[in-house]
Design an enzyme around this catalytic site. Sequence first.
Site, short mmCIF file in Angstrom:
data_model
loop_
_atom_site.label_atom_id
_atom_site.label_comp_id
_atom_site.label_asym_id
_atom_site.label_seq_id
_atom_site.Cartn_x
_atom_site.Cartn_y
_atom_site.Cartn_z
N ARG A 2 0.85 -1.19 0.00
CA ARG A 2 0.00 0.00 0.00
C ARG A 2 0.89 1.24 0.00
O ARG A 2 1.92 1.29 0.69
CB ARG A 2 -0.90 0.01 1.24
CG ARG A 2 -2.10 -0.89 1.12
CD ARG A 2 -3.07 -0.38 0.06
NE ARG A 2 -4.28 -1.16 -0.06
CZ ARG A 2 -4.51 -2.13 -0.96
NH1 ARG A 2 -3.58 -2.45 -1.84
NH2 ARG A 2 -5.66 -2.75 -1.00
N HIS A 5 -1.55 0.59 -9.93
CA HIS A 5 -2.27 -0.26 -8.97
C HIS A 5 -3.06 -1.37 -9.68
O HIS A 5 -4.28 -1.49 -9.54
CB HIS A 5 -3.21 0.59 -8.10
CG HIS A 5 -3.60 -0.12 -6.82
ND1 HIS A 5 -3.86 0.53 -5.64
CD2 HIS A 5 -3.77 -1.43 -6.54
CE1 HIS A 5 -4.18 -0.35 -4.70
NE2 HIS A 5 -4.13 -1.55 -5.23
#
Length: 305
Positions: free
Chosen positions: A220, A268
Amino acid sequence: MSLAIIMPGRNGEGLAERLKALDGGLDIQIWPDIERPEAVEFALCWQPPQGVLGDFPALKVVQSLGAGVDGLTEAIPLGVTLCRTVSPSLKTDMRDYVLLAILAEQRQWDAMAADQAQGHWQPRHYRRGGVVGIMGLGELGQAVAAGLAGLGFQLKGWSRTLKRLPAMETFHGPEQLEDFLADLDYLICLLPLTDQTRGLMDSGFFAKLGKPCYLIQAGRGPQLVEADLRSALDQGLLRGACLDVFDVEPLPPSSPLWQHPRVRITPHCASVTSGKELAKAVYHNYLAMCQGLALDQVVDPEQGY
Ligand code: GLV
């Protein structure tokens, strides 16, 4: 009894169709068109708008569309069960992403693409094998380790608590971080975002690397201090980095990372839950909720994963 799909900007209708194909009798409401909030007992979420989960007085279960539940652990009302989705393809996709990133760096694939653009014939030396350290030894970390095993890499792993895994030297906790980082050629981050992992990869962390290393960040964004990453690259602590997640997503056009010659950026998408598998996992948990059975992939809100 109603199932809400709350994933702004994503194809909620497509998922609803897949769920209907599994069970035509499902009552599905797609945010923002939720006409009967009082009927919602199960919510499938991805980055739900702040406060929205408080609108459903009968809510029992929230399931994240992905492996990550950051943003949901804080939003979940008291007494509601939080689950995540780790589908088979999420694991194989992550395994393939990491292997691709390692091999592309070893074979200097980017440099050869640049040579090709110039019509320049330049055979390049390449690396083989090396020590690969994986941070985060949950389902994704273990899938990556299993994929790399037998391909000539020496594997090391680091996690919050002790884990013993085959063909891998394991380390745990802050006190063993330095030993873990001491001799890595590749560092892979697959950690969940928690209070302990936020800002983990900063200048102090990079200074512990025993030799120039290549970072693959698919955990993350907020785990990596982006300015410190750039300094580590400039200081030669890192050879390069392949980044899939960022502090701010989408990565702003003004970010210096876009132009960095030794940074490879992917938006992502290292691994993505397939719609078919997602529908299956959600339906399974929805039925389990209705029948009072154990749910799959329940998250401990205290731990944050
Ligand atoms: C993707 O980032 C996921 O959490 O599955």
